[in-house]
Write an enzyme that holds these catalytic residues in place. Structure first.
Site, PDB file in Angstrom:
ATOM      1  N   ALA A  14       0.803  -1.240   0.000  1.00 53.26           N
ATOM      2  CA  ALA A  14       0.000   0.000   0.000  1.00 53.26           C
ATOM      3  C   ALA A  14       0.829   1.281   0.000  1.00 53.26           C
ATOM      4  O   ALA A  14       0.315   2.339   0.338  1.00 53.26           O
ATOM      5  CB  ALA A  14      -0.967  -0.011   1.171  1.00 53.26           C
ATOM      6  N   ARG A  16       1.756   2.748  -2.571  1.00 46.12           N
ATOM      7  CA  ARG A  16       1.264   3.540  -3.709  1.00 46.12           C
ATOM      8  C   ARG A  16       0.014   2.872  -4.294  1.00 46.12           C
ATOM      9  O   ARG A  16      -0.423   1.821  -3.816  1.00 46.12           O
ATOM     10  CB  ARG A  16       2.346   3.650  -4.786  1.00 46.12           C
ATOM     11  N   ASN A  64       8.201  -8.713   2.394  1.00 48.89           N
ATOM     12  CA  ASN A  64       7.820  -9.370   1.151  1.00 48.89           C
ATOM     13  C   ASN A  64       6.598 -10.232   1.440  1.00 48.89           C
ATOM     14  O   ASN A  64       6.699 -11.245   2.138  1.00 48.89           O
ATOM     15  CB  ASN A  64       8.991 -10.220   0.650  1.00 48.89           C
ATOM     16  N   SER A 143      -9.160  -9.515  -9.762  1.00 46.11           N
ATOM     17  CA  SER A 143      -9.160  -8.773 -11.022  1.00 46.11           C
ATOM     18  C   SER A 143     -10.244  -9.374 -11.912  1.00 46.11           C
ATOM     19  O   SER A 143     -10.578 -10.560 -11.763  1.00 46.11           O
ATOM     20  CB  SER A 143      -7.811  -8.917 -11.735  1.00 46.11           C
ATOM     21  N   TYR A 156      -1.109 -14.449 -14.086  1.00 44.36           N
ATOM     22  CA  TYR A 156      -1.833 -13.408 -13.325  1.00 44.36           C
ATOM     23  C   TYR A 156      -3.302 -13.794 -13.152  1.00 44.36           C
ATOM     24  O   TYR A 156      -3.852 -13.715 -12.049  1.00 44.36           O
ATOM     25  CB  TYR A 156      -1.691 -12.091 -14.083  1.00 44.36           C
ATOM     26  N   ALA A 158      -4.675 -16.754 -13.271  1.00 43.53           N
ATOM     27  CA  ALA A 158      -4.799 -17.913 -12.364  1.00 43.53           C
ATOM     28  C   ALA A 158      -4.616 -17.474 -10.914  1.00 43.53           C
ATOM     29  O   ALA A 158      -5.330 -17.938 -10.018  1.00 43.53           O
ATOM     30  CB  ALA A 158      -3.774 -18.985 -12.736  1.00 43.53           C
ATOM     31  N   LYS A 160      -5.343 -14.583  -9.655  1.00 47.25           N
ATOM     32  CA  LYS A 160      -6.512 -13.805  -9.229  1.00 47.25           C
ATOM     33  C   LYS A 160      -7.747 -14.701  -9.060  1.00 47.25           C
ATOM     34  O   LYS A 160      -8.551 -14.481  -8.162  1.00 47.25           O
ATOM     35  CB  LYS A 160      -6.786 -12.674 -10.232  1.00 47.25           C
ATOM     36  N   ILE A 189      -7.846  -0.022 -14.157  1.00 42.16           N
ATOM     37  CA  ILE A 189      -7.702   1.097 -13.219  1.00 42.16           C
ATOM     38  C   ILE A 189      -6.403   1.837 -13.524  1.00 42.16           C
ATOM     39  O   ILE A 189      -5.368   1.209 -13.769  1.00 42.16           O
ATOM     40  CB  ILE A 189      -7.686   0.591 -11.753  1.00 42.16           C
TER      41      ILE A 189
END
Ligand code: NAI
Length: 248
Positions: A14, A16, A64, A143, A156, A158, A160, A189
């Site tokens: 968070a 950014r 991380n 997403s 990506y 998979a 999400k 976005i």
């Protein structure tokens, strides 16, 4: 009184983007904010200062999110320093796009690790606290491609889709203990992540969106506020697409 007064929210990734917008929105509704990012550099410190200026407690933790032990340690520290974790937003995410034939094992592992395993790491560490207090809201940042798939983003998409199924499973397991879990599926976005895309691709996406614009980080933060607060007290196991009507 804000909608989240007295609550502690933990938001990953968070410093950014969407995560930062959520942190600011939650803070403006009275929540104390613990957030993570890979490093808490000048940018992260500025986020911390911006949120603290809203009159709530805020601290950024360098970690991380893909690392199980580091995630456990962050949650332990947040519990000590903030006293509870009432809202968890699994927001940290990366893309490493490529067509299947050309996708390397490293691309696959990195994206699954940062996007999906991170959500397991943080949920696993937070649910004991939420169960004890018989209250909690978990939000996974998925997403639209996790619902519909996307050529060139198998890793990506998979990850999400996994975050959506993870939220639904946790909603079933933890519902009897007063813990809700939901997913947000943002469309296109405008953030650093989508600024990597070419102008041509951005135009093509926008032309397919009924509202004819990309979303703002504020659009996602408003939905997150709904899911974090008692406004959604009877909503669990859902995935809310926030995409200007792109997918119906
Ligand atoms: P962003 O790239 O601006 O921000 C992501 C943040 O996560 C960065 O601060 C980054 O340093 C942090 N991060 C990356 N790896 C990390 C790790 N291993 N541990 C801790 N933090 C880490 O991205 P954006 O656009 O704000 O995305 C936020 C979330 O929303 C992501 O999960 C993304 O997949 C999701 N999303 C974004 C969409 C968009 O159009 N921007 C659309 C759909 C979903």
């Amino acid at each position: 009184m804000g909608l989240l007064t007295g609550k502690t929210a933990l938001i990953t990734g968070a410093a950014r983007g969407i995560g930062k917008a959520i942190a600011i929105k939650f803070a403006s509704e009275g929540a104390n904010i613990a957030f993570t990012d890979l490093v808490i550099d000048e940018n992260g410190k500025a986020t911390e200062a911006e949120i603290s200026a809203l009159g709530v407690k805020c601290k950024g933790y360098a970690s991380n999110a893909a690392d199980f032990a580091q995630s456990e340690e962050v949650v332990k520290q947040v519990k000590e320093e903030f006293g509870s974790v009432d809202i968890l937003v699994n927001n940290a995410g990366i893309t490493k796009d490529g067509l299947m034939l050309r996708m390397s094992e490293a691309q696959w592992d990195a994206v699954i690790g940062v996007n999906l395993k991170s959500a397991f790491n943080f949920i696993h560490a937070c649910v004991p606290v939420m169960m004890r207090q018989r209250n909690g809201s978990i939000i996974n940042m998925a997403s639209v491609v996790g619902v519909h798939g996307n050529a060139g983003q198998a890793n990506y998409a998979a990850s999400k889709a996994g975050m959506i199924a993870l939220a639904k499973s946790v909603a079933q397991e933890m519902g009897p203990k007063g813990v809700r879990a939901n997913a947000i599926a943002p469309g296109f976005i405008d953030t650093a992540m989508t600024q990597q895309l070419s102008e041509e691709i951005r135009k093509e996406w926008t032309s397919k969106i009924p509202l004819r614009r990309g979303g703002t980080t504020g659009d996602i933060a408003n939905t997150a506020l709904y899911l974090a607060s008692d406004l959604s007290s009877y909503v669990s196991g859902q995935v809310i697409q926030v995409d200007g009507g792109m997918n119906m």
